[in-house]
Structure formats: C-alpha cells, structure tokens
Design an enzyme around this catalytic site. Structure first.
Site, PDB file in Angstrom:
ATOM      1  N   CYS A 158       0.858  -1.183   0.000  1.00  0.00           N
ATOM      2  CA  CYS A 158       0.000   0.000   0.000  1.00  0.00           C
ATOM      3  C   CYS A 158       0.897   1.237   0.000  1.00  0.00           C
ATOM      4  CB  CYS A 158      -0.968   0.007   1.190  1.00  0.00           C
ATOM      5  SG  CYS A 158      -0.169   0.156   2.806  1.00  0.00           S
ATOM      6  N   CYS A 175       3.529  -2.552   6.310  1.00  0.00           N
ATOM      7  CA  CYS A 175       2.954  -1.754   7.388  1.00  0.00           C
ATOM      8  C   CYS A 175       2.424  -2.651   8.503  1.00  0.00           C
ATOM      9  CB  CYS A 175       1.834  -0.858   6.854  1.00  0.00           C
ATOM     10  SG  CYS A 175       0.475  -1.746   6.090  1.00  0.00           S
ATOM     11  N   HIS A 188      -0.373  -5.371   6.851  1.00  0.00           N
ATOM     12  CA  HIS A 188       0.245  -6.167   5.790  1.00  0.00           C
ATOM     13  C   HIS A 188       1.440  -6.972   6.294  1.00  0.00           C
ATOM     14  CE1 HIS A 188      -1.717  -3.239   2.767  1.00  0.00           C
ATOM     15  NE2 HIS A 188      -2.414  -4.351   2.844  1.00  0.00           N
ATOM     16  N   CYS A 289      11.342  13.194  30.629  1.00  0.00           N
ATOM     17  CA  CYS A 289      11.851  14.566  30.569  1.00  0.00           C
ATOM     18  C   CYS A 289      11.298  15.323  29.371  1.00  0.00           C
ATOM     19  CB  CYS A 289      13.370  14.573  30.549  1.00  0.00           C
ATOM     20  SG  CYS A 289      14.102  13.570  29.239  1.00  0.00           S
ATOM     21  N   HIS A 761      18.300  12.997  26.776  1.00  0.00           N
ATOM     22  CA  HIS A 761      17.680  13.780  27.847  1.00  0.00           C
ATOM     23  C   HIS A 761      17.266  15.142  27.298  1.00  0.00           C
ATOM     24  CE1 HIS A 761      16.741  15.040  31.874  1.00  0.00           C
ATOM     25  NE2 HIS A 761      17.650  16.000  31.876  1.00  0.00           N
TER      26      HIS A 761
END
Length: 801
Positions: A158, A175, A188, A289, A761
């Site tokens: 697709c 996918c 798929h 964070c 971070h």
C-alpha cells in the site's frame, strides 16, 4: 489540601481539599463525605544510630506528590479515615459498623480498598523485560540481494509511509496494524507472516546503535534479537559504525556526548536554586523529561495560565464524575502545581545550618510528580504510553491536538500557536500555479550544513578524528559546525520538488515545485531545528551543530502574497478516472466496512466512507455517511483517480469530516431518548465534534446548559468576545487565526542531549523576570550560560507594534 487531607463526596465520588469542600456542600447540598488523611512517619537518624520518628502531614493535592521517594524504606504511613456529616461537621471514625447503614459501610469499604489512578498506573509505567526470541539464533535470511535504503520507505502493498516493519528473513517492508488512536497501518506485515511463516520483523525508524524494536509474529510479543546487527547488515543496514568498547560506549561518541551534556545542563557551574510560583520542578517518571520540558514551556504562556489555572475553580467544580479521565481537570491540576508555589519552597534556615554542621545534603521536598497527568495524556497512544524516551516535538503536537479536542471556556489557548501556511505549487513546464492553504503549529527549519562558517576547521577535525581512530589514539577536541541562522531561514524559503506531480494544465505528469510562505503570523512562534537524520551508511544521527539563534526574529519577508499579476492558475481539472479491476486493491479497512454495512447502509457507501476518512475507524466513517447520505451518488461504486486523488470534490476528504454545523440527527435522538433535552443534546454534540461518549461526559460536567438560542447570535457573541486580532477563519467552523506582525522575541527553548530522539535527555530554558532559568526535571535554577545555540525547539513571542 496541604494540611487537611482529602474529602470525598459519597454521592459523586469527587475529591476536594478543605478550601473547596464548603463551597461544594453549599452548591450541591451533598452532606456525606469521606475524610481521608495520611500521616507520614519519616525515619531520621538518632544519636545511637536508631530511628527517631518525625511525624508530618502528607501534602495532598490529588496526585501532585512531593519529590521525595515516598515508596522507599525511609517512610512509614498511618492512614486515617472518617465519615463527616455536613453542615455540623459531625465525624464518625471508620471502621464503624454499628452506627452506619450497611449501604454506607459497603461504599466506604469499596472506596478505601480501591487503587488510586496514581498507584494503579505506577506498576504499568515500567515495561516488562523483553526476552530473547527463540528464532533469533537460527533465523534463516534469504540471499535475494535486497538492500534497504536509509530513507524513503513505503509499504510494498500500500502507500503508507509510517509504522513500517522490515521482515528479517526476506527484507520485505510492510505496514503494521492500525492502532485505536488513529495511527498505524493496514496489517500487511502480519498478512505476510501468515503467508510465509517468516517470524521476525524490526520497526524502521527505531534502529539505533543501541538496538531496535523487534517483534515476533510467532511468539506474538516484542522480543530481543541478540544478533540484530548481523541480521540488519544482511540488508545493507550498518547498525554499528565501529566496535563497542567494554563500557558499552563507542569511542567516537564519548567526546561529543560528554561535551553536549555538560554544556546544555550547565555542568561545572554552581547554579542558584529558584523557588516560588513558576519555579517548580517536575519529577522524571522514567524517561519523561520530554513531557516535563514541554509542559514547563506551555505553562509559561499567559494564555494557557488563564485558560487552566485562572479557571481552576470552575474546572474543578464542573469536572465529570471521573476527573482522572478529564483533560481540562488534569491540565488545571498540573498548571496549579507549577504556578502556585506550594511545591517550590526554599529550605528553612535551621535545615540549612543542620546540613552545614553535618556536612550532608538533604534533598528538598519540592517539585511535583505528574503521574496521573502522564497516564491520562498518553492513554491509547502506542508511544507516549510506554516508558521509552520520546520526541518533544511530537509530544507538543499531541498536546495541542488534545487542547483542540477539549475546549475550556470561550478562549482556546492553542490559538496562540496556530498559523496558516500558503503553499504555491508551480508546473515547471507550463509555468502555471496553484495556491492552497493549510493550518500548522510549528515552523520546521532545515539545517543548512553546506553553509557552515567553519568548513576548513571541520575538514581538519574530521581528518584528525579518522587518524586517531585508525591509530587507536584519543580523539581530538570536538569541533562543532557553526551554521548561520540566516542560512537555515533561506533553506526554508527555497522551492522544493513535488513528487508524482500531475499537471492539470498538461493533463499529464510533470515536474513541479512547491514554495511555502506564512499566510498569517501566530502570536507565539514555535521553531524546530531539524537535527535528526540518517546517514548514507544507515546510521541514525543527530547533526551536532551550533546555530546562532537570534534573540529578536523578523520573518516579515516570508509573508504570503497570493496570486501575483501575470501569474496564471492551473485549471481545476481532476486527474483521469481509474476504476480498479480488483476493488480489494484499494486501501480500505474491511472490518470497518462490515461494521457499517451491518447497520443497514449500502456496501459501496460504506467502502467510500472508510476510504475518504483515511481508515480512521467505523465511528468517523459513520459521521461521513450521515453527512453525505443525501448525495445522488451516495451508493455508487468508489472511483479514484490514477494519482490517488478523489474523483469528486464534493466527497473529499478527511478534512471535511465533522465540519457540518449541525450534529447528526441520529445522535441527537439517542441523547433525547436518554432523557436529555434537545437543546442540551445539540450543545453537547457540537462541543465534542459529535462524539457520543464525550457528549455524555460534557452533559454531566455542564449541569446548567444555556437555553437554546439563535446560532447566528451565538456565533456573533463568540466573535465579539474573541481576541481583537483574529483576522481569518478557514471555513465557518474552521480554526481561528491570530494574525499580526512577524517580529518576535525569544523567551524559551528546549534542548536535547544524545544521538537520537528516542534516547538521551531534554532540558528547558525559560526567560522569566529578566533572567534565564534552567528547568532540568526536578531541579530549577538560575541559568548562568544558557546554550541558546544548541537548542532543538525554540519559543518566540510576538513583539507588540
């Protein structure tokens, strides 16, 4: 409440502090409350090495806990529960079976034994440790010559370009499944496993030098692949550029990482802690964070402060039966915690003297732990609900989406970020143009590496670095590319090529270019520096650059101008129509189609509804059906163009879903059948985009709806109360746009440390009261050297004319 504990109404099961409980009683007449109070005994060292108990009341503000770890062995609890009868404040200690009716006793026991959302979510916040797949060691990889490029992936079955999985046996890119939050794919990858039996797949986009997300279809769970580097190399993906040292760090990573972390966190400088309203830290809940940094920036903006903290009494008074599932309640709580100053108080002088005398540092009980907020805002999202690090930019957009879907009062705070983008597309052969507009919230700036001001220095550094690696010598001092901001702005404004461009002037495929300009300038401009990319050797990397971000920014020259004299527009002609021989070749979720067909709608209409709403589920497709069922071609077969565009402008598209001013009559009838008045049902459905479940919540949280009035008058009142600089609307119910001059001043930025958005971070710097402040999770300090050149997301406010 900071001292008086928590009062829970035994009729609504809503919790109130001491300052709000009297108002709730006077307003509702509810007279029976459960009073919960927790006493915390803190063990402190005694003279003989024993433990002397120090009693204090726990500070309760729902889930805004103090920053100390109350689950450690340093604390013990004593809980106290009483039934309080208003208005006389008559107290009955619990448990008390003799004086209370059986129903009251059962209700109290159930409430006391229930897990709070904070405790319920805590065990789920840590993911289970992944186990090595049984297929990893013996995995067979086909020698079929497949090589995977570092970008430009697409599902082979697709057109999806997200949530893609690489099968580690044959190299197929397919996918994944469709998640219930509206992201994902068409399954798929799973279909391929059922056809071939190839068991392991890795998610593209998650591959870093530290590992990747691997799923075993056979074992039906995420797994570890100890041989992932070898399996990826089979398809040309170089996961590790060099050998790993004993401590797990690559030689070439040590110098850059340490330098970046030190500079952004202002390490090596004694920073002065900040206390009081607006200087409250947030506890890191395990790679949270990104959330902390974004929320600190959000609640530094007056419009968000007014919308949530300014309306806090009203939001709390009208919160739904379960406030833990209400976005506005959770935002108000978090905003109050950050801005009230109750959770950011300096230590007492006696405590400081005691610390100096004992030469020990005692952690201060400041900051908030937003567990309930994180649990709610990430619910149903496959990434944010995990305990992994996430991209701050993606979370910002996720938050704005929730703000848009949950209106609070007459002012929508996300209006300050919204702007219109004018896209000018030109056919290179005919020179004709087309102008379109779209809504956006972030200005994404590319990094113009070719414009580095220190190219000679960079070349010399690269040579020295390679020589040091070859000779196994220490690496030279890091040289960071210095990129002029003007070059990034120039790269943003340059035309870009349009893939698969179909020229309506030529009625054929042609070369096309697209240029973007600002059709409006927002009140607050959010700028993202696109630092993250893939190298040619398939190694994901962050561009370690320094950009001279200006304190004052003028982008007035990027104002859109519209169709210019002498320009000729492209004809409004649709691409040629193609009726596919195999209807199943279309990208349609058949399960949603069947759900709609079972309701009695024509099958072809159901297929069109699912297709035109982007496979977002049966509920969204149902709204499309209601809006289009009177059209003459409603039950006709689905027809699409050769280039994937809709064949009829009248049935478009996902953007048209839910734009009708009047909610579906079927949903209005459902609410009326539940006993609600018609005007109440219409108001609720309008406020929740015709979502039946959310409409019910809206009704319960708005017990005194306004009388039904003329929609035209309502619209006029809303416009009169709106901000004076709202100049444009995209459609009658479209988003409001706050336009003005394109001159801005920097007031905050979020920085990222690490090599990937999925690790590292985040830290936030904000300019408050004439000085820069660093927000590093729980630590809030006055900034001495704000690294404005190393930021990832920048926040600018408009300079008044």
């Amino acid at each position: 409440d900071s001292e008086g504990g928590l009062y829970v109404c035994m009729n609504t099961f809503l919790g109130f502090g001491r300052e709000h409980i009297e108002r709730h009683y006077r307003k509702t007449g509810q007279c029976v409350y459960l009073h919960l109070k927790r006493h915390v005994i803190e063990k402190v060292p005694g003279a003989s090495g024993g433990a002397l108990p120090k009693r204090r009341n726990a500070k309760l503000f729902l889930d805004l806990e103090i920053s100390s770890d109350l689950n450690s062995d340093d604390f013990e609890y004593e809980d106290e529960a009483k039934l309080v009868i208003f208005p006389d404040h008559y107290e009955i200690s619990l448990p008390n079976i003799e004086e209370l009716p059986a129903l009251v006793t059962i209700a109290c026991d159930a409430l006391l034994s229930a897990k709070s959302p904070y405790r319920k979510q805590e065990p789920d916040s840590w993911e289970e440790e992944l186990q090595a797949s049984k297929h990893a060691k013996t995995l067979v990889q086909l020698d079929n010559g497949v090589r995977i490029p570092p970008s430009g992936w697409k599902c082979s079955k697709c057109d999806l370009r997200e949530n893609l999985w690489l099968n580690l046996t044959d190299g197929s890119v397919l996918c994944g499944k469709w998640f219930f939050d509206g992201s994902g794919g068409n399954g798929h990858a799973m279909e391929h496993y059922k056809e071939t039996g190839y068991p392991l797949a890795v998610k593209l986009g998650t591959i870093t030098p530290d590992g990747a997300d691997v799923y075993s279809f056979d074992e039906e769970e995420p797994v570890l692949d100890p041989h992932i580097a070898k399996h990826l190399a089979h398809f040309g993906i170089d996961m590790l550029q060099m050998q790993v040292t004993e401590n797990g760090l690559r030689d070439n990573d040590i110098k850059p990482r340490v330098s970046e972390w030190e500079v952004i966190q202002e390490a090596g400088v004694k920073l002065k802690p900040m206390y009081g309203p607006g200087y409250t830290g947030m506890k890191n809940l395990g790679n949270s964070c990104y959330l902390n940094a974004v929320m600190q920036a959000i609640f530094s903006i007056p419009e968000f402060q007014r919308a949530y903290v300014g309306n806090l009494p009203r939001i709390f008074d009208y919160s739904p039966l379960d406030p833990t599932q209400d976005f506005n309640t959770q935002m108000a709580k978090l905003g109050h915690g950050l801005l009230s100053g109750q959770y950011s108080k300096p230590p007492m002088k006696s405590e400081l003297i005691e610390q100096v005398m004992k030469e020990e540092h005692k952690p201060q009980h400041n900051g908030i732990s937003p567990r309930m907020f994180k649990a709610f805002i990430s619910k149903g999202h496959p990434e944010f609900s995990s305990n992994r690090q996430q991209d701050a930019q993606e979370f910002f957009l996720h938050l704005i989406n929730l703000v848009e879907r949950n209106p609070v009062g007459s002012e929508n705070p996300s209006d300050v970020f919204r702007f219109l983008v004018e896209e000018r597309t030109q056919c290179c052969q005919s020179r004709k143009v087309r102008y379109t507009e779209r809504v956006d919230y972030i200005m994404q700036l590319p990094v113009a590496m070719e414009a580095a001001a220190n190219k000679d220095e960079l070349i010399a550094y690269e040579l020295k670095r390679r020589e040091a690696e070859a000779a196994r010598r220490p690496l030279p001092e890091l040289v960071r590319a210095k990129i002029p901001f003007s070059a990034c702005l120039q790269a943003f404004s340059e035309p870009s090529n349009v893939e698969d461009f179909w020229s309506s002037a030529l009625q054929a495929k042609s070369a096309g270019v697209k240029t973007s300009r600002f059709a409006s300038f927002p009140e607050y401009l959010v700028v993202q520096i696109k630092k993250f990319t893939f190298g040619l050797d398939w190694i994901p990397k962050k561009l370690d650059v320094s950009i001279d971000m200006p304190d004052f920014l003028d982008i007035s020259h990027l104002r859109a101008r519209g169709l210019q004299p002498g320009e000729e527009e492209l004809p409004d002609i649709a691409p040629p129509i193609v009726i596919p021989d195999d209807p199943k070749a279309l990208d349609i979720d058949e399960s949603s189609v069947m759900q709609l067909a079972e309701m009695g709608f024509p099958l072809e209409a159901c297929r069109k509804a699912v297709y035109y709403t982007g496979n977002l589920g049966a509920e969204v497709a149902f709204n499309w059906i209601i809006a289009h069922m009177e059209e003459p071609d409603f039950a006709e077969p689905l027809v699409i163009s050769a280039f994937g565009e809709v064949a009829s402008s009248g049935t478009g598209a996902l953007g048209a879903v839910g734009l009708d001013n009047q909610p579906p009559e079927e949903m209005v009838a459902i609410l009326i059948s539940m006993g609600f008045q018609r005007n109440v049902a219409i108001q609720a459905l309008k406020a929740t985009n015709s979502n039946l479940e959310r409409a019910l919540e809206w009704i319960f949280s708005h017990p005194d709806p306004e009388e039904e009035s003329d929609p035209a008058l309502d619209t006029m009142d809303m416009e009169n109360n709106a901000n004076a600089n709202i100049l444009a609307e995209t459609g009658s119910e479209g988003p409001r746009i706050k336009d003005g001059p394109g001159r801005y001043e920097l007031f905050g930025f979020i920085s990222h440390m690490g090599t990937s958005t999925m690790s590292g971070h985040y830290v936030c710097h904000l300019r408050k009261e004439g000085r820069w402040v660093i927000y590093n999770d729980i630590r809030v300090c006055a900034s001495e050297r704000p690294p404005k050149d190393l930021g990832y997301i920048y926040f600018y406010r408009r300079i008044p004319s």
